[in-house]
Design a protein around this motif. Structure first.
Motif, PDB file in Angstrom:
ATOM      1  N   ARG A 183       6.437  37.921 -60.652  1.00  0.00           N
ATOM      2  CA  ARG A 183       7.121  39.002 -61.370  1.00  0.00           C
ATOM      3  C   ARG A 183       6.210  40.215 -61.513  1.00  0.00           C
ATOM      4  N   CYS A 184       4.913  39.970 -61.630  1.00  0.00           N
ATOM      5  CA  CYS A 184       3.975  41.102 -61.626  1.00  0.00           C
ATOM      6  C   CYS A 184       3.902  41.722 -60.233  1.00  0.00           C
ATOM      7  N   GLY A 185       3.695  40.898 -59.234  1.00  0.00           N
ATOM      8  CA  GLY A 185       3.450  41.400 -57.889  1.00  0.00           C
ATOM      9  C   GLY A 185       4.611  42.141 -57.276  1.00  0.00           C
ATOM     10  N   PHE A 186       5.837  41.700 -57.590  1.00  0.00           N
ATOM     11  CA  PHE A 186       7.014  42.304 -56.972  1.00  0.00           C
ATOM     12  C   PHE A 186       7.820  43.160 -57.944  1.00  0.00           C
ATOM     13  N   ALA A 187       7.227  43.505 -59.075  1.00  0.00           N
ATOM     14  CA  ALA A 187       7.920  44.383 -60.021  1.00  0.00           C
ATOM     15  C   ALA A 187       8.280  45.702 -59.343  1.00  0.00           C
ATOM     16  N   GLY A 188       9.484  46.172 -59.626  1.00  0.00           N
ATOM     17  CA  GLY A 188       9.952  47.403 -59.004  1.00  0.00           C
ATOM     18  C   GLY A 188       9.887  48.614 -59.904  1.00  0.00           C
ATOM     19  N   SER A 189       9.332  48.441 -61.103  1.00  0.00           N
ATOM     20  CA  SER A 189       9.167  49.572 -62.014  1.00  0.00           C
ATOM     21  C   SER A 189       7.973  49.302 -62.921  1.00  0.00           C
ATOM     22  N   TYR A 193       6.807  45.728 -64.645  1.00  0.00           N
ATOM     23  CA  TYR A 193       5.459  45.206 -64.429  1.00  0.00           C
ATOM     24  C   TYR A 193       4.739  44.983 -65.752  1.00  0.00           C
ATOM     25  N   ASP A 194       4.804  45.959 -66.637  1.00  0.00           N
ATOM     26  CA  ASP A 194       4.116  45.841 -67.926  1.00  0.00           C
ATOM     27  C   ASP A 194       4.604  44.618 -68.700  1.00  0.00           C
ATOM     28  N   ALA A 195       5.911  44.396 -68.685  1.00  0.00           N
ATOM     29  CA  ALA A 195       6.473  43.250 -69.405  1.00  0.00           C
ATOM     30  C   ALA A 195       6.027  41.940 -68.764  1.00  0.00           C
ATOM     31  N   ALA A 196       6.047  41.896 -67.433  1.00  0.00           N
ATOM     32  CA  ALA A 196       5.640  40.678 -66.730  1.00  0.00           C
ATOM     33  C   ALA A 196       4.160  40.383 -66.951  1.00  0.00           C
ATOM     34  N   TYR A 197       3.353  41.409 -66.916  1.00  0.00           N
ATOM     35  CA  TYR A 197       1.909  41.278 -67.129  1.00  0.00           C
ATOM     36  C   TYR A 197       1.616  40.713 -68.521  1.00  0.00           C
ATOM     37  N   ALA A 198       2.263  41.283 -69.526  1.00  0.00           N
ATOM     38  CA  ALA A 198       2.050  40.813 -70.894  1.00  0.00           C
ATOM     39  C   ALA A 198       2.485  39.359 -71.051  1.00  0.00           C
ATOM     40  N   ARG A 199       3.611  39.027 -70.444  1.00  0.00           N
ATOM     41  CA  ARG A 199       4.155  37.663 -70.550  1.00  0.00           C
ATOM     42  C   ARG A 199       3.246  36.661 -69.844  1.00  0.00           C
ATOM     43  N   LEU A 200       2.733  37.021 -68.679  1.00  0.00           N
ATOM     44  CA  LEU A 200       1.852  36.136 -67.939  1.00  0.00           C
ATOM     45  C   LEU A 200       0.596  35.813 -68.729  1.00  0.00           C
ATOM     46  N   PHE A 201      -0.076  36.835 -69.222  1.00  0.00           N
ATOM     47  CA  PHE A 201      -1.350  36.578 -69.886  1.00  0.00           C
ATOM     48  C   PHE A 201      -1.177  35.956 -71.270  1.00  0.00           C
ATOM     49  N   ALA A 202      -0.055  36.204 -71.911  1.00  0.00           N
ATOM     50  CA  ALA A 202       0.230  35.493 -73.168  1.00  0.00           C
ATOM     51  C   ALA A 202       0.368  33.998 -72.893  1.00  0.00           C
ATOM     52  N   ALA A 203       1.033  33.663 -71.786  1.00  0.00           N
ATOM     53  CA  ALA A 203       1.197  32.252 -71.426  1.00  0.00           C
ATOM     54  C   ALA A 203      -0.142  31.630 -71.040  1.00  0.00           C
ATOM     55  N   LEU A 204      -0.953  32.340 -70.276  1.00  0.00           N
ATOM     56  CA  LEU A 204      -2.265  31.810 -69.910  1.00  0.00           C
ATOM     57  C   LEU A 204      -3.123  31.586 -71.150  1.00  0.00           C
ATOM     58  N   VAL A 234      -5.493  28.049 -58.676  1.00  0.00           N
ATOM     59  CA  VAL A 234      -6.428  28.038 -57.560  1.00  0.00           C
ATOM     60  C   VAL A 234      -6.262  29.284 -56.685  1.00  0.00           C
ATOM     61  N   ARG A 235      -5.119  29.940 -56.745  1.00  0.00           N
ATOM     62  CA  ARG A 235      -4.871  31.155 -55.983  1.00  0.00           C
ATOM     63  C   ARG A 235      -5.149  32.422 -56.789  1.00  0.00           C
ATOM     64  N   PHE A 236      -5.526  32.295 -58.037  1.00  0.00           N
ATOM     65  CA  PHE A 236      -5.534  33.445 -58.929  1.00  0.00           C
ATOM     66  C   PHE A 236      -6.525  34.526 -58.487  1.00  0.00           C
ATOM     67  N   ASP A 237      -7.782  34.170 -58.348  1.00  0.00           N
ATOM     68  CA  ASP A 237      -8.775  35.193 -58.001  1.00  0.00           C
ATOM     69  C   ASP A 237      -8.662  35.632 -56.546  1.00  0.00           C
ATOM     70  N   HIS A 243      -3.975  41.340 -55.390  1.00  0.00           N
ATOM     71  CA  HIS A 243      -2.769  41.573 -54.609  1.00  0.00           C
ATOM     72  C   HIS A 243      -1.532  41.736 -55.499  1.00  0.00           C
ATOM     73  N   PHE A 244      -1.439  40.917 -56.550  1.00  0.00           N
ATOM     74  CA  PHE A 244      -0.280  40.970 -57.452  1.00  0.00           C
ATOM     75  C   PHE A 244      -0.573  41.737 -58.745  1.00  0.00           C
ATOM     76  N   LYS A 245      -1.744  42.373 -58.820  1.00  0.00           N
ATOM     77  CA  LYS A 245      -2.100  43.224 -59.976  1.00  0.00           C
ATOM     78  C   LYS A 245      -2.148  42.444 -61.289  1.00  0.00           C
ATOM     79  N   CYS A 246      -2.526  41.170 -61.211  1.00  0.00           N
ATOM     80  CA  CYS A 246      -2.675  40.343 -62.419  1.00  0.00           C
ATOM     81  C   CYS A 246      -4.125  40.441 -62.867  1.00  0.00           C
ATOM     82  N   ASN A 247      -4.539  41.640 -63.289  1.00  0.00           N
ATOM     83  CA  ASN A 247      -5.964  41.935 -63.361  1.00  0.00           C
ATOM     84  C   ASN A 247      -6.509  42.180 -64.757  1.00  0.00           C
ATOM     85  N   ARG A 248      -5.926  41.534 -65.756  1.00  0.00           N
ATOM     86  CA  ARG A 248      -6.570  41.602 -67.074  1.00  0.00           C
ATOM     87  C   ARG A 248      -7.944  40.966 -67.008  1.00  0.00           C
ATOM     88  N   GLY A 249      -8.032  39.916 -66.244  1.00  0.00           N
ATOM     89  CA  GLY A 249      -9.295  39.220 -66.033  1.00  0.00           C
ATOM     90  C   GLY A 249      -9.137  38.228 -64.917  1.00  0.00           C
TER      91      GLY A 249
END
Length: 338
Positions: A183-189, A193-204, A234-237, A243-249
């Motif tokens: 959802r981060c990598g293929f976000a179209g706006s 993207y911001d919503a997907a990014y926040a949701r991903l890292f909250a879950a992590l 295992v694919r994260f880094d 590539h998918f802009k999941c770059n908080r850390g």
């Protein structure tokens, strides 16, 4: 967006990536209630080491020792707009199914198949027809319907007393992490993207807290839940961070998850299914809408996957009352990390 990847048939709506989760739901079961009973040599697992969803089946097949009864066909890391292809085999033809494209197995059963051609898929060898591509159910069935063919010492990956908890964790991990990186990598706006990014890292962060004082996600042994989380971590880094802009850390900057991922990677059946070269080649070369040049990055350094993780101090028994699987067959070995 790639038309033949694991996200095949998915779409972007109001800027948000939506995964098509309609799969071929035919099941291979012990009693054959869908017309496909579990039988030695009757089916071939078609997978790709690059794909996280297919990687689950490779891990579970190894852990349960299904290699003697379920053969493996491996597609190459890249594909064209029509289908995954058997580029790794001589002449580009699967030596058992006799096909160049996985698409041929889909069309053999469904001549007008309207959806994306995805891996993993189970194909009936005699007819050359796809049976199922329902990856989520596939590994559960390996654990519960193929028990007559499990190796001695096979672990209980989906034990009855823990199934409700495993299912709950799996729903969260799929929704917010496995699919969250897409959802981060293929976000179209930007908003999507911001919503997907926040949701991903909250879950992590939630999963990290859960794993702070427990070695595995559910119970004190490896289960289906750990398999599903591992293939994303295992694919994260190597892929998702850049590539998918999941770059908080990076994963290497998340101490608990990094130690947990290394623990699994160093467990027989996990790291010995991972081919980082194919993983990077797939994402960076196939997703030309995200990476138009097709340039595959040289990094990151992978030797740190073999460093001590110290998770054994939390206790736990990786295989429960069982034992580790034997080394991979020579034809199924992946390149060693250097």
């Amino acid at each position: 967006m790639s038309g033949a990847d694991a996200e095949a048939g998915s779409y972007v709506e109001a800027g948000e990536f939506r995964r098509d989760t309609n799969y071929i739901t035919t099941r291979i079961t012990a009693d054959g209630r869908d017309g496909y009973p579990v039988e030695t040599g009757r089916y071939r697992l078609v997978a790709a080491r690059a794909c996280p969803w297919a990687n689950r089946t490779l891990i579970v097949r190894r852990l349960l020792g299904l290699e003697p009864v379920l053969s493996l066909g491996l597609c190459g890391p890249t594909h064209d707009k029509l289908s995954w292809t058997f580029d790794l085999d001589p002449g580009g033809v699967d030596p058992v199914l006799g096909i160049h494209r996985l698409r041929d197995a889909y069309l053999a059963r469904f001549p007008d198949y309207p959806r994306g051609i995805t891996v993993p898929a189970l194909v009936e060898v005699r007819t050359g027809q796809v049976v199922t591509n329902d990856y989520a159910q596939m590994t559960l069935d390996f654990a519960t319907e193929w028990t007559a063919h499990h190796r001695p010492g096979a672990p209980q990956l989906y034990p009855q007393p823990l199934r409700a908890e495993i299912d709950e964790i799996n729903r969260e991990v799929f929704r917010d992490i496995n699919n969250g990186v897409y959802r981060c990598g293929f976000a179209g706006s930007q908003d999507a993207y911001d919503a997907a990014y926040a949701r991903l890292f909250a879950a992590l962060d939630r999963i990290s807290e859960r794993l702070r004082d427990r070695r595995y996600l559910v119970g004190d042994t490896i289960t289906e839940a750990d398999v599903r989380l591992f293939t994303t971590l295992v694919r994260f880094d190597a892929v998702y961070h850049g590539h998918f802009k999941c770059n908080r850390g990076k994963l290497t900057e998340m101490p608990v998850l990094w130690a947990y991922a290394r623990d699994l990677f160093q467990t027989p059946g996990f790291g010995d299914t991972i081919d980082f070269g194919q993983i990077k080649e797939h994402y960076y070369m196939v997703h030309r809408d995200i990476n138009p040049t097709g340039i595959v990055p040289a990094g990151p350094d992978l030797s740190n996957w073999l460093t001590p993780h110290h998770r054994e101090q939390l206790g736990g028994r990786p295989f429960g009352e069982g034992t580790p699987p034997p080394p991979p067959r020579p034809a199924e070995q992946v390149p060693a990390l250097s």
